[in-house]
Design an enzyme around this catalytic site. Sequence first.
Site, PDB file in Angstrom:
ATOM      1  N   LYS A 116     -11.951  19.466   3.870  1.00 44.91           N
ATOM      2  CA  LYS A 116     -11.102  18.981   3.003  1.00 44.91           C
ATOM      3  C   LYS A 116     -10.063  20.142   3.242  1.00 44.91           C
ATOM      4  O   LYS A 116      -8.984  19.719   3.528  1.00 44.91           O
ATOM      5  CB  LYS A 116     -10.771  18.470   1.831  1.00 44.91           C
ATOM      6  CG  LYS A 116     -11.881  17.614   2.062  1.00 44.91           C
ATOM      7  CD  LYS A 116     -11.082  15.697   2.500  1.00 44.91           C
ATOM      8  CE  LYS A 116     -12.757  15.080   2.351  1.00 44.91           C
ATOM      9  NZ  LYS A 116     -12.287  13.641   4.064  1.00 44.91           N
ATOM     10  N   GLU A 200      -4.648  23.224  -5.626  1.00 44.42           N
ATOM     11  CA  GLU A 200      -3.389  21.972  -5.291  1.00 44.42           C
ATOM     12  C   GLU A 200      -2.760  21.621  -6.122  1.00 44.42           C
ATOM     13  O   GLU A 200      -3.121  21.532  -7.572  1.00 44.42           O
ATOM     14  CB  GLU A 200      -3.782  20.698  -4.760  1.00 44.42           C
ATOM     15  CG  GLU A 200      -4.140  20.719  -3.079  1.00 44.42           C
ATOM     16  CD  GLU A 200      -4.233  19.057  -2.902  1.00 44.42           C
ATOM     17  OE1 GLU A 200      -3.788  17.956  -3.534  1.00 44.42           O
ATOM     18  OE2 GLU A 200      -4.921  18.922  -1.625  1.00 44.42           O
ATOM     19  N   HIS A 235     -10.440   5.477  -8.205  1.00 49.21           N
ATOM     20  CA  HIS A 235     -10.939   5.852  -7.038  1.00 49.21           C
ATOM     21  C   HIS A 235     -10.998   4.413  -6.122  1.00 49.21           C
ATOM     22  O   HIS A 235     -11.568   4.949  -4.617  1.00 49.21           O
ATOM     23  CB  HIS A 235     -11.551   6.760  -6.160  1.00 49.21           C
ATOM     24  CG  HIS A 235     -11.426   8.007  -7.456  1.00 49.21           C
ATOM     25  ND1 HIS A 235      -9.506   8.266  -7.180  1.00 49.21           N
ATOM     26  CD2 HIS A 235     -11.325   8.579  -8.899  1.00 49.21           C
ATOM     27  CE1 HIS A 235      -9.624   9.192  -7.968  1.00 49.21           C
ATOM     28  NE2 HIS A 235     -10.236   9.786  -9.269  1.00 49.21           N
ATOM     29  N   ARG A 292     -12.769   6.801  10.120  1.00 50.19           N
ATOM     30  CA  ARG A 292     -13.051   5.046  10.588  1.00 50.19           C
ATOM     31  C   ARG A 292     -12.523   4.354  10.004  1.00 50.19           C
ATOM     32  O   ARG A 292     -11.039   4.079   9.950  1.00 50.19           O
ATOM     33  CB  ARG A 292     -14.589   5.202   9.543  1.00 50.19           C
ATOM     34  CG  ARG A 292     -13.428   5.186   7.914  1.00 50.19           C
ATOM     35  CD  ARG A 292     -14.318   4.398   6.506  1.00 50.19           C
ATOM     36  NE  ARG A 292     -13.389   4.410   5.625  1.00 50.19           N
ATOM     37  CZ  ARG A 292     -13.045   5.524   4.716  1.00 50.19           C
ATOM     38  NH1 ARG A 292     -13.797   5.878   4.932  1.00 50.19           N
ATOM     39  NH2 ARG A 292     -12.115   4.904   3.841  1.00 50.19           N
TER      40      ARG A 292
HETATM   41  C1  MV4 Z   1      -4.038  14.525  -5.864  1.00 51.74           C
HETATM   42  C2  MV4 Z   1      -3.515  13.978  -7.009  1.00 51.74           C
HETATM   43  C3  MV4 Z   1      -2.711  14.734  -7.290  1.00 51.74           C
HETATM   44  N1  MV4 Z   1      -2.317  16.124  -7.082  1.00 51.74           N
HETATM   45  N2  MV4 Z   1      -3.645  15.672  -5.711  1.00 51.74           N
HETATM   46  C4  MV4 Z   1      -7.899  11.018  -4.926  1.00 51.74           C
HETATM   47  C5  MV4 Z   1      -8.330  10.348  -4.191  1.00 51.74           C
HETATM   48  C6  MV4 Z   1      -8.520  11.869  -3.230  1.00 51.74           C
HETATM   49  N3  MV4 Z   1      -7.959  11.673  -1.833  1.00 51.74           N
HETATM   50  C7  MV4 Z   1      -7.374  12.209  -3.640  1.00 51.74           C
HETATM   51  N4  MV4 Z   1      -6.661  11.818  -5.157  1.00 51.74           N
HETATM   52  C8  MV4 Z   1      -6.004  13.030  -5.712  1.00 51.74           C
HETATM   53  N5  MV4 Z   1      -5.202  13.854  -5.657  1.00 51.74           N
HETATM   54  C9  MV4 Z   1      -3.094  15.723  -6.048  1.00 51.74           C
HETATM   55  N6  MV4 Z   1      -2.379  17.736  -5.811  1.00 51.74           N
HETATM   56  C10 MV4 Z   1      -3.914  12.515  -7.339  1.00 51.74           C
HETATM   57  C11 MV4 Z   1      -5.025  11.892  -6.976  1.00 51.74           C
HETATM   58  C12 MV4 Z   1      -5.454  10.584  -7.148  1.00 51.74           C
HETATM   59  C13 MV4 Z   1      -5.339   9.496  -6.256  1.00 51.74           C
HETATM   60  C14 MV4 Z   1      -5.025   9.369  -5.408  1.00 51.74           C
HETATM   61  C15 MV4 Z   1      -5.101   8.002  -4.717  1.00 51.74           C
HETATM   62  C16 MV4 Z   1      -5.142   7.321  -5.332  1.00 51.74           C
HETATM   63  C17 MV4 Z   1      -5.416   7.216  -6.060  1.00 51.74           C
HETATM   64  C18 MV4 Z   1      -5.494   8.656  -6.920  1.00 51.74           C
HETATM   65  C19 MV4 Z   1      -5.671   8.212  -8.517  1.00 51.74           C
HETATM   66  C20 MV4 Z   1      -6.194   9.140  -9.204  1.00 51.74           C
HETATM   67  C21 MV4 Z   1      -5.877  10.520  -8.677  1.00 51.74           C
END
Ligand code: MV4
Length: 453
Positions: A116, A200, A235, A292
């Site tokens: 990542k 981040e 998630h 994918r």
């Molecule tokens: C984050 C975030 C807030 N700030 N990054 C969760 C899954 C992963 N793909 C990245 N995620 C997150 N990254 C920063 N800098 C909040 C999430 C996150 C989230 C993102 C997408 C869909 C659902 C989520 C649920 C909780 C937190």
Amino acid sequence: MFKRVLIANRGEIALRIIYALKELGIESVVVYSEADENSLPVMMADYAVKIGPPNPINSYLNIKNILAAAEITNADAIHPGYGFLAENAEFAEMCRDHGITFIGPPPEAIRAMGDKVRAKKLMKEAGVPVVPGTDEPIEDVDEAFRIAKEIGFPVILKAAAGGGGRGMRLVRDEKQFRTAFQAARAEAEAAFKDGRIYIEKYLEDPRHIEIQILGDQHGNLIHLGERECSLQRRHQKIMEEALSPALDEEKRKWLGEVAVRGARAIGYHSAGTMEFLMDRDGNIYFIEMNTRVQVEHPVTEMITGVDIIKQMILIAQGEKLNMKQEDIEFRGHAIEARITAEDPERNFTPTAGKIEFLHKPGGPGVRVDSHIYAGYTIPPYYDSMIAKLIVWDENRDKAIRRLRRALEEFYIEGPGIKTIIPLHLKILENERFLKGDLSTHLLDEILGTFEEV
Ligand code: MV4
């Protein structure tokens, strides 16, 4: 041209791939575990090969047995679907080494995006906006702390080898930082044998918006618009739609071009998805790329008329994309409700057992992607998703009405079987949902639960 393709998956996506193969005049081979003997994909495929016991480690993840099945059946190619081996670069490489085409991106792209931090760095270099934070994994606690203060709290610690919400930790203030960092590193090391952590800026309650990409092996790349995937629990997405109510035409065009630029920079081909977070001020940042086909691909198919699975197969065959960006038009609105066999009243405990009565909804604008049938026994060994209900209508309000109607006529009954259909109906009554005011915490708000990240 492929004569025969092996499907290294089960359930609804195995069936979905069989449909595409049949329409293309290609023979299908499905592999299956002992728990899936009586499954619809096994009945519908031209050939079926049993590859092992119910535990996926010994069946759907058993590379040796899957490659052996491909060799004995003379399959030209393997479609991995999603989950299981779909984002396993070693598997894609082994297919190549055995002279079997992997229906997906090059192993190098899978590997690059699986890391990542590397993915973020590559995208940043390609001019894709990324969340403010570190470009490199941080080793030293003191240095990490200094950087965190520079970024400004709250920050989120993520494992380079994580993704999809695994290996993340929110740090609200300076006092918690050092302990959290050490713990995150230890957890990442234990979970992924890779303790690299990056930092981040934490975005409060963002939207999750992703762009569908399609590219051939001749450098032609297009996007099929975005999907709004904010409705999730721990998630796991539960409802997705296309397009997102949060983007206007101008922003859509910009984000699509950004995503294509990112995919081009890594020599991507096949179907892929660039994931972005949108903060409350409307700023959009890349977070991850999925190499994918995704569960929610049907909403994009419904508004564009593009068959994403067929395109993946044609691209893997070496064909040129038969469409240009100008040919892609977005028509109407589509919503997908994932139906899982879980009990929302008992903290989403998975339920299994025999379906004794089944009625799937139908009618105009309704699509059900599912492998269940009356008399089918839901096995306890796999993902609890048993159907995807996808509706299309000319606009979002009409699509919501249609989804409500279709959910109300969906009956899945059997001893002990519960589904999240009642939860979907509840979501459709939520005021914020109805306004299109979605965010990654909205479902927790509806459920009255609380999840930090
Ligand atoms: C984050 C975030 C807030 N700030 N990054 C969760 C899954 C992963 N793909 C990245 N995620 C997150 N990254 C920063 N800098 C909040 C999430 C996150 C989230 C993102 C997408 C869909 C659902 C989520 C649920 C909780 C937190």
